[in-house]
Design a protein around this motif. Sequence first.
Motif, PDB file in Angstrom:
ATOM      1  N   GLN A 276      27.960  -0.893  82.910  1.00  0.00           N
ATOM      2  CA  GLN A 276      28.435   0.495  82.868  1.00  0.00           C
ATOM      3  C   GLN A 276      29.563   0.821  83.833  1.00  0.00           C
ATOM      4  N   ASP A 277      29.560   0.147  84.988  1.00  0.00           N
ATOM      5  CA  ASP A 277      30.592   0.484  85.956  1.00  0.00           C
ATOM      6  C   ASP A 277      31.959  -0.077  85.601  1.00  0.00           C
ATOM      7  N   GLU A 278      31.980  -0.976  84.596  1.00  0.00           N
ATOM      8  CA  GLU A 278      33.273  -1.466  84.104  1.00  0.00           C
ATOM      9  C   GLU A 278      33.724  -0.660  82.895  1.00  0.00           C
ATOM     10  N   ALA A 279      32.974   0.354  82.534  1.00  0.00           N
ATOM     11  CA  ALA A 279      33.339   1.177  81.369  1.00  0.00           C
ATOM     12  C   ALA A 279      34.664   1.895  81.636  1.00  0.00           C
ATOM     13  N   LYS A 280      35.334   2.242  80.549  1.00  0.00           N
ATOM     14  CA  LYS A 280      36.558   3.035  80.662  1.00  0.00           C
ATOM     15  C   LYS A 280      36.440   4.268  79.763  1.00  0.00           C
ATOM     16  N   PRO A 281      35.607   5.200  80.197  1.00  0.00           N
ATOM     17  CA  PRO A 281      35.379   6.377  79.353  1.00  0.00           C
ATOM     18  C   PRO A 281      36.619   7.266  79.270  1.00  0.00           C
ATOM     19  N   THR A 282      36.894   7.738  78.079  1.00  0.00           N
ATOM     20  CA  THR A 282      38.004   8.653  77.861  1.00  0.00           C
ATOM     21  C   THR A 282      37.427  10.013  77.526  1.00  0.00           C
ATOM     22  N   ALA A 283      37.801  11.020  78.290  1.00  0.00           N
ATOM     23  CA  ALA A 283      37.275  12.364  78.043  1.00  0.00           C
ATOM     24  C   ALA A 283      38.283  13.172  77.241  1.00  0.00           C
TER      25      ALA A 283
END
Length: 318
Positions: free
Chosen positions: A66-73
């Motif tokens: 999860q900490d390598e995720a690249k969430p786009t809001a």
Amino acid sequence: MMFPKHSPLAFVSCCALLLILAGCRKPDDNANTTATNSVTTPGVQNLTVVPRPQKIVDMMKARGEQDEAKPTAKIISPTNNATINGSTVDVELELSGDLKGYMPHKDPSTGKGNHIHVILDNQPYEAYYEINQAFELRNVTEGKHTLRVFPSRPWHESYKNEGAFQMVEFTVKGGGDASKPTTTNSGQTMANNNSGVSQPAPREGKDVSASTGGDVDPSKPLLTYSRPKGEYKGADADPIMIDFWLSNAKLKGDGGEYRVRYIIDDDDAKYIDKWEPIWLSGWISGKHTVRLELLDKDGKPVENGGYNTTSREISVVK
Ligand SMILES: [Cu+2]
């Protein structure tokens, strides 16, 4: 015959002597009291930057990728430059991108979880957990506002990938009364103004303080203050994380020319030259001021609607 004559004088002298003695004793007592106080109230705070706490390192391991995720809001509502009628502003978000299992949600048993930091104008952020339902900003005052959002971890460290941060400007007409105290916690006072329609369950939201948006240029360097905020107790108060979002600016240590200056209480200024959180250890109990500023290559604060210099008061209970 002489003795009785001297007796009143002796008596007065004695009294005077006692008074002098008492007078002499007094400063000593005060000094002792002061000394005792300064022992029980630690006066000196020496903050040091420490590594990421093991507790958080362990949490990261437990979270898998999860900490390598690249969430786009994406802010669905309010849309940029929207005009909202009324004092309640519904914030709706969409998350996409490389999530690697990242999804905001509060674990009912721990009260913690991934969440979004929602910032109205330059107020302290609000945590938004269940993004399938809109987040209500209540009692928003009439006028121009800014809204900033970015995904965050359970320990409030923000995701810093491109696209994680989103900002819109909007205008409220017929907004909340700046002098009015906050409404009920569930926000139903305002909801009830409409009709007799049955009320849905209270949604996540916040009665916000009166504020207006700064004159911010979203294309210019922008420092968004995130942490610390509020109250820190016991183990959570040592260390305390400083975290922020940086738009349109690269720090010195990341190959750019900007610096972030932080000043705690009346301490000397310190600098952050890489865009990552830092942890500070050594806080003493009480209220503290944390000030974050974005500086240009000449060491001057970068002006952008007043948002690039932000001070927050936090309280530490040990
Ligand atoms: Cu948070």
